[in-house]
Design an enzyme around this catalytic site. Structure first.
Site, PDB file in Angstrom:
ATOM      1  CG  ASN A   1      -0.204   1.568  12.201  1.00 21.31           C
ATOM      2  OD1 ASN A   1       0.091   2.753  12.334  1.00 21.31           O
ATOM      3  ND2 ASN A   1       0.311   0.813  11.260  1.00 21.31           N
TER       4      ASN A   1
ATOM      5  CD  GLU B   1       6.750   6.854   4.449  1.00 16.78           C
ATOM      6  OE1 GLU B   1       6.232   5.850   3.922  1.00 16.78           O
ATOM      7  OE2 GLU B   1       7.936   7.161   4.294  1.00 16.78           O
TER       8      GLU B   1
ATOM      9  CB  CYS C   1       1.741   1.005   6.104  1.00  8.74           C
ATOM     10  SG  CYS C   1       3.404   0.834   6.736  1.00  8.74           S
TER      11      CYS C   1
ATOM     12  CD  GLU D   1       8.561   8.537   7.767  1.00  9.06           C
ATOM     13  OE1 GLU D   1       8.091   7.412   7.990  1.00  9.06           O
ATOM     14  OE2 GLU D   1       8.180   9.561   8.336  1.00  9.06           O
TER      15      GLU D   1
END
Ligand code: NAD
Length: 486
Positions: free
Chosen positions: A151, A249, A283, A459
């Site tokens: 993405n 993630e 996400c 992150e």
């Protein structure tokens, strides 16, 4: 037709093996091909990265030398990011306005982690033992494998690569088989910016083939993965066999909680951006609207009108609001989930398929479902497309219960003009990131990551470099050691 080959040891490998089609989602046509790498290329890439970690110019650099290299890469990106745009859009169909926004900011991620490298110093440790000091020294892991989704390939890569390199590791990247071209072009640019051979290698192909081979390789020391929860589970299982750490993630099913006392204009904008930017393929997509009963009809009507007016079109056209979905299997999945929602009895207020009739390419327009219940697939599963479902509440407790009714816990939005209420709900919502009267920002200074099936580890943020470092405690005696048997 161009064939994108793996990038290993500062060079594009000559490629005569199998390839995978890269399909332009705006047209459905193959625009290039990528190498279908196997365990052999995974082995070559990891061995080369291990060599670069142990010997040569990279191994000799101290943290400030690494920071200088990341700054040089950032400078290169600042002037050349536009060269990378076309490859990414032709692979994933993200609209040009969003890609420009992401790419013009790429250099900032690398500069942020260059600054973190410069601050890396040994940390004096507390101990209560007389005649001895202890100090924590930072050690990189060695070869880090970074696995990325389709993405936002280069932005997500920056969140992994910049801290991993700042910490002194070398990195082998496995981009998505659906969108590898921009990562390969970036690797070449990084090499031209002075990154020594082997510090960044890229191999392409399927996750279950080359991806798994990278994770299982005996010289891989850490894995950082962004992708689906199904992919993350497989990676975590393979990594646990090897006793190496992972950062995951993963997906989300993020709630947008809208109170009656919200500012209607800003809230509609926030909810629209939450679910329809990048066509829902983010996400943190705010895919569950949880709205207070008293304003539900008016709010949903306003939202639906705005969504209906979004311009569906060519992702290369700056006037486009909604581009195609990134690939055909994903289009089929999203359409099947929309059909399932209808047959489960949800009420379709806005039918995105009607907005895109007659188009080639993998298009679905904005779609909104009302009368959604908590057992429906559309409420429970990540769609990763422009599909919003609506539920209502009458009390704060109910709002929180609905928001937390998910396997996922990546992000949440809260919309209210009552500051105390916003803070109260933020405390109770189970998510790695909560936005109040705002949605979707990311910044190098703020950690991002999930809880529950959205993954683990963080992150970005002030300590993100530590995710790629281990502490070595060094003890030094300052007085003679007594005979232990006297
Ligand atoms: P995916 O899991 O299908 O693939 C992601 C990457 O993992 C690809 O490179 C793939 O080849 C690789 N892979 C798959 N199986 C593997 C295996 N067994 N071993 C090694 N590698 C393997 O995900 P996707 O469809 O590319 O991306 C969409 C998903 O990513 C969504 O669920 C989305 O929510 C998630 N995502 C999360 C974040 C975040 O920051 N939390 C950001 C972007 C996307």
């Amino acid at each position: 037709m161009r064939i994108y080959a793996p990038f290993i040891s500062g060079q594009v490998l000559p490629w005569h093996g199998d390839t995978i089609a890269s399909i332009d989602p705006a047209t459905g046509e193959t625009w290039s091909r990528i190498a279908r790498c196997s365990a052999a290329e995974a082995d070559a890439a990891i061995r080369d990265a291990d060599r670069a970690f142990r010997q040569g110019p990279w191994a000799d650099l101290d943290p400030s030398g690494r920071a200088d290299m990341l700054d040089a890469l950032a400078t290169q990106l600042e002037t050349r990011w536009e060269e990378l745009i076309e490859a990414e859009i032709r692979d994933n169909g993200k609209r040009i306005t969003e890609v420009r926004g992401q790419f013009s900011a790429l250099h900032g991620w690398y500069r942020h982690f260059a600054a973190q490298a410069r601050k890396l110093t040994p940390v004096p440790q507390d101990n209560a033992i007389a005649g001895v000091t202890s100090v924590g020294h930072w050690m990189p892991y060695g070869v880090v494998v970074a696995i990325t989704p389709w993405n936002s390939p280069l932005m997500i890569l920056a969140w992994k690569l910049a801290p991993a390199l700042a910490a002194g590791n070398t990195v082998v990247v496995k981009p998505s088989e659906m969108a590898s071209a921009s990562t390969l072009e970036f690797a070449q640019l990084a090499h031209e910016a002075g990154l020594p051979p082997g510090v960044l290698n890229v191999v392409t192909g399927f996750g279950h083939e080359v991806g798994e081979a990278l994770v299982r390789h005996p010289l891989t020391r850490k894995v950082t993965f962004t992708g689906s929860d199904a992919g993350g589970r497989k990676v975590a299982m393979a990594a646990s066999d090897r006793v190496i750490p992972t950062t995951l993630e993963l997906g989300g099913k993020s709630p947008q909680i809208v109170f009656a006392d919200c500012d209607p204009e800003t809230t509609v904008n926030g909810v629209l951006s939450g679910i329809f930017l990048s066509n829902g393929q983010t996400c943190v997509a705010g895919s569950r609207l949880i709205v207070e009963h008293s304003i539900k009809d008016a709010f949903v009507a306003r939202l639906t009108e705005r969504a209906r007016s979004l311009k569906v079109g060519d992702p290369m056209d700056p006037a486009t609001h909604i581009g195609p979905l990134a690939n055909e299997p994903h289009l089929r999945k999203v359409i099947a989930m929309i059909e399932q929602a209808r047959s489960d009895g949800a009420d379709c207020l806005l039918d995105g398929s009607a907005l895109v009739q007659g188009r080639d390419g993998f298009y679905v327009g904005p779609t909104i479902f009302d009368q959604v219940t908590q057992t429906m697939q559309i409420w429970r599963e990540e769609i990763f497309g422009p599909v919003l479902c609506v539920a209502t509440f009458d009390s704060e407790d109910k709002a929180v219960t609905l928001a937390n009714d998910s396997e996922y816990g990546l992000a949440a939005g809260i919309w209210t003009r009552d500051g105390a209420k916003g803070a109260r709900i933020a405390e109770k919502v189970l998510a790695g990131t909560v936005y109040i009267n705002h949605y979707r920002s990311v910044d190098p200074g703020s950690p991002i990551g999930g809880i529950k099936s959205s993954g683990y580890g963080r992150e970005l943020g002030p300590d993100a470099i530590r995710d790629f470092l281990q502490v070595k405690s060094v003890w030094t005696g300052t007085t003679p050691t007594p005979d232990p048997f006297q």
